[in-house]
Design an enzyme around this catalytic site. Structure first.
Site: not given
Ligand code: 13P
Length: 255
Positions: A11-12, A168, A235-236
């Protein structure tokens, strides 16, 4: 052998505690019956306790986004492994490219975090990946090898399969530019081969390797259908219940 897939949401720096609780409730309700896939969410530190309570009794595991190598001490702003364990955290992201690039984390610091997480029975989700310049220079596999070798330094072959690797590619994170299934599989296959060389074939077979970078319900099936892609770090698309649940379902179908 196909490993049980893991879909983990990062979720950052998003969601207040109440927003996080609402999302966790929706996920727990929607994924209650989904027991053929492993699922984890990694909320910000401030929401770990409340989200943990909501997830208690569900199939969804609780992860953190970072930890400090020391157990306690004068490290203002940091969070330790025992603090996470006290909140029933089971997974922890280590070495995310945002921490490497924006916060100057080095391979050796990341290695200390991996060792600390394992010592405290936390499963590290170790992120590795090349940036665009490195890919264009043909240096991808060399970069991945350096990051993996450094991160696994001092890890025993007994504990090595507990480390979940997340490939990633930095150029695919938050950009909407997903790696093709072939590009991802090439690196995943390389990582598995490297683990076999560094440890044993068994370690390589048992260790899970996730893909992360613009993974969405629409592209998940193809990525997760690759032989060496054992799940996703999202992430998103993990910030809304609908897309995350769809991703988990796509993973269930791809197994
Ligand atoms: P996104 O799915 O938003 O590209 O992010 C990937 C990520 O950094 C998961 O740790």
């Amino acid at each position: 052998m196909h490993l049980r897939k893991l879909i983990a949401g990062n979720w950052k720096m998003n969601k207040t505690t109440s927003d996080a609780v609402a999302l966790a409730r929706d996920l727990a309700a929607a994924l209650g019956q989904q027991n053929d896939i492993d699922v984890a969410v990694c909320p910000p530190f401030t929401a770990l306790e409340s989200v943990g309570k909501v997830l208690d009794g569900s199939i969804i595991k609780l992860g953190a986004q970072n930890l400090h190598p020391e157990a306690s001490g004068a490290f203002t702003g940091e969070i330790s492994a025992p603090m996470l364990r006290a909140l029933f955290v089971t997974h922890v992201i280590v070495g995310h490219s945002e921490r490497r690039v924006l916060f100057g984390e080095t391979d050796s610091f990341i290695n200390q975090k991996v060792l600390t997480a394992l010592k405290h029975q936390l499963r590290p989700i170790l992120c590795v990946g090349e940036n665009l310049a490195e890919r264009e220079a043909g240096a991808t596999l060399r970069i991945i090898q350096t990051q993996i070798e450094a991160a696994f330094e001092g890890v025993s072959k007994e504990l090595a399969p507990s480390v979940i690797v997340a490939y990633e590619p930095v150029w695919a994170i938050g950009t909407g530019k997903v790696a093709t299934a072939e590009q991802a599989q090439e690196v995943h296959g390389f990582i598995r081969g490297l683990l076999a060389k560094l440890f044993t074939e068994t370690v390589a077979r048992k260790g899970r390797i996730l893909y992360g970078g613009s993974m969405k319900p629409a592209n998940a099936g193809e990525l997760l259908g690759q032989k060496d892609i054992d799940g996703g770090l999202i992430g998103g698309a993990s910030l809304e219940a609908r897309s995350f649940v769809d991703l988990v379902r796509a993973a269930a179908e791809a197994k």
